[in-house]
Scaffold this motif. Structure first.
Motif, PDB file in Angstrom:
ATOM      1  N   SER A  13       0.566  -1.138  -0.113  1.00  0.00           N
ATOM      2  CA  SER A  13      -0.062  -0.048  -0.102  1.00  0.00           C
ATOM      3  C   SER A  13       0.844   1.416   0.061  1.00  0.00           C
ATOM      4  N   GLY A  14       2.323   1.093   0.089  1.00  0.00           N
ATOM      5  CA  GLY A  14       3.113   2.286   0.104  1.00  0.00           C
ATOM      6  C   GLY A  14       3.771   2.409   1.537  1.00  0.00           C
ATOM      7  N   LEU A  15       5.233   2.905   1.358  1.00  0.00           N
ATOM      8  CA  LEU A  15       5.720   3.100   2.751  1.00  0.00           C
ATOM      9  C   LEU A  15       6.005   4.571   2.672  1.00  0.00           C
ATOM     10  N   LYS A  16       5.966   5.151   4.048  1.00  0.00           N
ATOM     11  CA  LYS A  16       6.479   6.575   3.925  1.00  0.00           C
ATOM     12  C   LYS A  16       7.830   6.544   4.763  1.00  0.00           C
ATOM     13  N   ASP A  17       8.422   7.730   4.509  1.00  0.00           N
ATOM     14  CA  ASP A  17       9.745   7.697   5.041  1.00  0.00           C
ATOM     15  C   ASP A  17       9.254   8.037   6.677  1.00  0.00           C
ATOM     16  N   LEU A  18      10.279   7.198   7.567  1.00  0.00           N
ATOM     17  CA  LEU A  18      10.194   7.260   9.049  1.00  0.00           C
ATOM     18  C   LEU A  18      10.873   8.303   9.737  1.00  0.00           C
ATOM     19  N   SER A  19      10.323   9.014  10.636  1.00  0.00           N
ATOM     20  CA  SER A  19      10.951   9.974  11.485  1.00  0.00           C
ATOM     21  C   SER A  19      11.607   9.176  12.552  1.00  0.00           C
ATOM     22  N   ILE A  20      12.912   9.596  12.562  1.00  0.00           N
ATOM     23  CA  ILE A  20      13.821   8.733  13.641  1.00  0.00           C
ATOM     24  C   ILE A  20      14.326   9.532  14.561  1.00  0.00           C
ATOM     25  N   SER A  21      13.789  10.632  14.689  1.00  0.00           N
ATOM     26  CA  SER A  21      14.424  11.404  15.880  1.00  0.00           C
ATOM     27  C   SER A  21      13.416  12.176  16.488  1.00  0.00           C
ATOM     28  N   ARG A  22      13.596  12.664  17.784  1.00  0.00           N
ATOM     29  CA  ARG A  22      12.652  13.752  18.524  1.00  0.00           C
ATOM     30  C   ARG A  22      13.502  14.861  19.088  1.00  0.00           C
ATOM     31  N   SER A  23      12.894  15.800  18.992  1.00  0.00           N
ATOM     32  CA  SER A  23      13.691  17.138  19.834  1.00  0.00           C
ATOM     33  C   SER A  23      13.038  17.741  20.826  1.00  0.00           C
ATOM     34  N   ALA A  24      11.523  17.163  21.095  1.00  0.00           N
ATOM     35  CA  ALA A  24      10.865  17.806  22.313  1.00  0.00           C
ATOM     36  C   ALA A  24      11.426  17.576  23.558  1.00  0.00           C
ATOM     37  N   PHE A  25      12.119  16.479  23.814  1.00  0.00           N
ATOM     38  CA  PHE A  25      12.439  15.781  24.911  1.00  0.00           C
ATOM     39  C   PHE A  25      13.955  15.430  24.863  1.00  0.00           C
ATOM     40  N   ASP A  26      14.614  15.055  26.134  1.00  0.00           N
ATOM     41  CA  ASP A  26      15.869  14.519  26.025  1.00  0.00           C
ATOM     42  C   ASP A  26      16.276  13.119  26.585  1.00  0.00           C
ATOM     43  N   TRP A  27      15.106  12.280  26.996  1.00  0.00           N
ATOM     44  CA  TRP A  27      15.382  11.374  27.373  1.00  0.00           C
ATOM     45  C   TRP A  27      15.469  10.140  26.291  1.00  0.00           C
ATOM     46  N   GLY A  28      16.764   9.701  25.837  1.00  0.00           N
ATOM     47  CA  GLY A  28      17.026   9.029  24.819  1.00  0.00           C
ATOM     48  C   GLY A  28      18.349   9.146  24.512  1.00  0.00           C
ATOM     49  N   ILE A  29      18.857   8.472  23.352  1.00  0.00           N
ATOM     50  CA  ILE A  29      20.194   8.369  22.872  1.00  0.00           C
ATOM     51  C   ILE A  29      20.420   9.546  22.096  1.00  0.00           C
ATOM     52  N   LYS A  30      21.359  10.322  22.214  1.00  0.00           N
ATOM     53  CA  LYS A  30      21.741  11.451  21.261  1.00  0.00           C
ATOM     54  C   LYS A  30      22.069  10.896  19.633  1.00  0.00           C
ATOM     55  N   VAL A  31      21.411  11.760  18.895  1.00  0.00           N
ATOM     56  CA  VAL A  31      21.906  11.788  17.490  1.00  0.00           C
ATOM     57  C   VAL A  31      23.078  12.235  17.447  1.00  0.00           C
ATOM     58  N   PRO A  32      24.252  11.186  16.859  1.00  0.00           N
ATOM     59  CA  PRO A  32      25.536  11.610  17.025  1.00  0.00           C
ATOM     60  C   PRO A  32      26.039  12.711  16.225  1.00  0.00           C
ATOM     61  N   TRP A  33      25.232  13.205  15.166  1.00  0.00           N
ATOM     62  CA  TRP A  33      25.855  14.323  14.558  1.00  0.00           C
ATOM     63  C   TRP A  33      25.082  15.753  14.788  1.00  0.00           C
ATOM     64  N   ASP A  34      23.973  15.458  15.669  1.00  0.00           N
ATOM     65  CA  ASP A  34      23.070  16.595  16.205  1.00  0.00           C
ATOM     66  C   ASP A  34      22.570  16.163  17.418  1.00  0.00           C
ATOM     67  N   GLU A  35      23.117  16.870  18.549  1.00  0.00           N
ATOM     68  CA  GLU A  35      22.675  16.438  19.985  1.00  0.00           C
ATOM     69  C   GLU A  35      21.360  17.140  20.603  1.00  0.00           C
ATOM     70  N   GLN A  36      20.960  17.781  19.576  1.00  0.00           N
ATOM     71  CA  GLN A  36      19.682  18.360  19.797  1.00  0.00           C
ATOM     72  C   GLN A  36      18.635  17.643  19.656  1.00  0.00           C
ATOM     73  N   HIS A  37      18.800  16.480  19.184  1.00  0.00           N
ATOM     74  CA  HIS A  37      17.872  15.349  18.851  1.00  0.00           C
ATOM     75  C   HIS A  37      18.432  14.251  19.665  1.00  0.00           C
ATOM     76  N   VAL A  38      17.030  13.314  20.012  1.00  0.00           N
ATOM     77  CA  VAL A  38      17.409  11.939  20.546  1.00  0.00           C
ATOM     78  C   VAL A  38      16.948  10.983  19.344  1.00  0.00           C
ATOM     79  N   ILE A  39      17.417   9.606  19.398  1.00  0.00           N
ATOM     80  CA  ILE A  39      16.842   8.767  18.399  1.00  0.00           C
ATOM     81  C   ILE A  39      15.597   8.262  18.963  1.00  0.00           C
ATOM     82  N   TYR A  40      14.589   8.346  17.819  1.00  0.00           N
ATOM     83  CA  TYR A  40      13.223   7.726  17.961  1.00  0.00           C
ATOM     84  C   TYR A  40      13.353   6.377  18.777  1.00  0.00           C
ATOM     85  N   VAL A  41      12.395   6.210  19.797  1.00  0.00           N
ATOM     86  CA  VAL A  41      12.630   4.996  21.020  1.00  0.00           C
ATOM     87  C   VAL A  41      12.598   3.557  20.075  1.00  0.00           C
TER      88      VAL A  41
END
Length: 525
Positions: free
Chosen positions: A207-235
């Protein structure tokens, strides 16, 4: 597929925002039984379980309890999730926590690798998000609220209002893998099992795949995105990667090569993550996809899916404190067709415990041992001439062992137990038919009595081996009562795929008294 001979199998890593219920226990003992079977068959086996400890839901639960997220997850894991493994006799090889440094470092390496390969880009996102699922919901899982939520959009799974989130996030190019995934499902028809689950995933991907949001920037409880520490990796990305990080991805190449790829056993509600997103992420990283994903059904209580929020959650200890861990394991693995939904009731559990365990298997064991003690001074007699009825038992044992192993290969634990149970039923009928208590009254029948009791004892030997991955405690007691530990070695060392061979139990071995394997219980609902 890999030429690795390792049998690496995983449970989902559980979200410890609450205490475990019998649904979690069901998945865990199923995977443990599969692992035990392969381990005892001589396969290079590794079983992984663990906990998924990041995400917004965990952050909010910690805040509600006035502790830090780390303190909250540490408490839950120590007080509820580790003890469950002991309660249910689980022999896992590793337990991964997504807050462990080994996991966090390796997740960053993986995400950096697919970023460097061009599969991640920055973008803006606005969508309805379910905190309970930790997921941006597809249209198919968004429904109109009723009652107090009238006029709102709610999650079809949790029946709670969705939150409209608007963020600048990083996206994984999931849409690029649609054709490759469909080709995978076509060329590896057993990649997703059972067939109903496979068909559902194929329909979803077509039926079709959409690209997946893999980071969050609204909170910090998670693993930091290595090239942008303002984001954590989607749980969910963080969580899926546990299967690779636990066996050395990015750090221990030898261990990773030995173990990967894995078989994943998951509940059907998280199938898409494991059968769509996860293999696509692995493809993007240039790694092998899993060997397979098996989706089991839901446990239903009163017609509803097991859920703490709906007060249908039952703690495993509520069952094990009454019936014991072996009965828990046997009941859930035999009463439910693995891969399908199954209903739990105290009445059904109590009835099966009495009929199949106490009266069936347990009584067979205790009376066979008792008759060897009474008629042969506790020494297992040798068999003499086998009759057609004796040989029929030997055939049943051989067939049951072969059929059970074949069922395990299909991940059908319920069918394996059903095959093994033909031995229990056949031996009970055999004893009734041959009446050893009557044979014992005439010395002229001594040789025949010996053959009958050797046949019963040797059948029990096969049962102890075949059932040990399912019921490790009671089979260990039976093994010791048969005197087999001294003559044959420890039960876990018995080659399981040879359990159907006849004549393994050594005549002349002294049996030991056997307490009832499944004592009478007063079950309370």
């Amino acid at each position: 597929m890999s030429d690795s001979s390792s049998f690496y199998i995983t449970t989902p890593i559980y979200y410890p925002s609450d205490v475990p219920h019998i649904g979690h226990g069901y998945t865990t003992v199923a995977v443990d039984t599969l692992a035990r079977w392969h381990r005892q068959s001589g396969d290079d086996t590794w079983m992984l379980t663990g906990t998924d400890e990041h995400g917004q839901k965990m952050l909010r639960a910690a805040a509600a309890n006035n502790v830090t997220p780390q303190e909250w997850v540490d408490r839950l894991v120590a007080e509820a999730w580790f003890p469950q493994l002991t309660t249910l006799d689980v022999a896992n090889d590793d337990f991964i926590r997504t807050t462990q440094q080994r996991h966090e470092d390796r997740v960053q390496k993986f995400v950096q690798a697919i970023y460097d390969r061009g599969y991640i880009y920055a973008g803006e996102y606005e969508a309805l998000y379910c905190v309970g699922c930790e997921e941006f919901k597809p249209e198919s899982e968004i429904v109109d609220g009723t009652g107090p939520f009238e006029g709102l959009k709610v999650c079809a799974i949790h029946s709670k209002p969705l939150e409209l989130l608007q963020e600048k996030n990083y996206f994984f190019k999931l849409s690029e893998f649609q054709d490759r995934l469909l080709e995978l499902y076509k060329t590896e028809p057993d990649f997703i099992r059972p067939e109903s689950a496979r068909n559902e995933v194929i329909s979803f991907v077509r039926s079709g795949l959409k690209d997946l949001s893999i980071s969050r920037s609204a909170f910090d409880w998670g693993i930091k995105v290595p090239w942008d520490e303002q984001h954590v990796i989607y749980v969910w990305v963080d969580a899926l990667l546990n299967y690779a990080t636990a066996v050395g991805y990015g750090e221990d190449d030898e261990q990773f090569a030995r173990r990967w790829p894995a078989y994943h056993v998951v509940g059907k509600d998280i199938l898409r993550f494991h059968a769509v997103i996860w293999p696509a992420m692995l493809m993007a990283a240039g790694l092998e996809v899993p060997r397979g994903v098996f989706a089991h059904g839901w446990l239903l209580v009163g017609g509803e899916k097991m859920s703490k929020s709906k007060l249908t959650g039952i703690a495993p200890t509520e069952i094990t404190d009454v019936f014991g861990s072996d009965a828990y394991r046997f009941y859930f693995l035999s009463a439910i067709a693995f891969g399908h939904d199954g209903s739990f009731s105290w009445e059904d559990l109590a009835a099966r415990y009495q009929a199949e365990l106490a009266n069936g298997f347990g009584n067979l064991a205790s009376r066979t041992i008792a008759m060897i003690q009474k008629y042969f001074d506790g020494v297992i007699p040798a068999a003499s001439d086998y009759t057609e009825g004796d040989l029929a038992i030997q055939t049943i044992v051989a067939d049951a062992a072969a059929n059970a192993d074949a069922a395990i290969e299909r991940f059908r634990i319920d069918e394996a137990i059903a095959s093994i149970w033909t031995i229990v039923e056949a031996l009970n009928g055999y004893i009734t038919e041959n009446e050893p208590w009557a044979l014992a009254k005439d010395e002229a029948n001594r040789a025949r009595l010996g053959t009958v009791l050797y046949t019963a004892a040797e059948g029990l030997r096969a049962l102890a081996v075949l059932l040990s991955p399912v019921m490790p405690q009671s089979t260990a007691k039976l093994w010791n009562a048969l005197g087999a530990a001294d003559s044959l070695g420890a039960l876990p060392e018995q080659p399981l795929r040879e359990a159907g061979a006849w004549g393994v139990l050594v005549p002349g071995t002294t049996v030991q008294p056997l307490e009832p394997l499944f004592p009478r219980v007063e079950a309370t609902a």
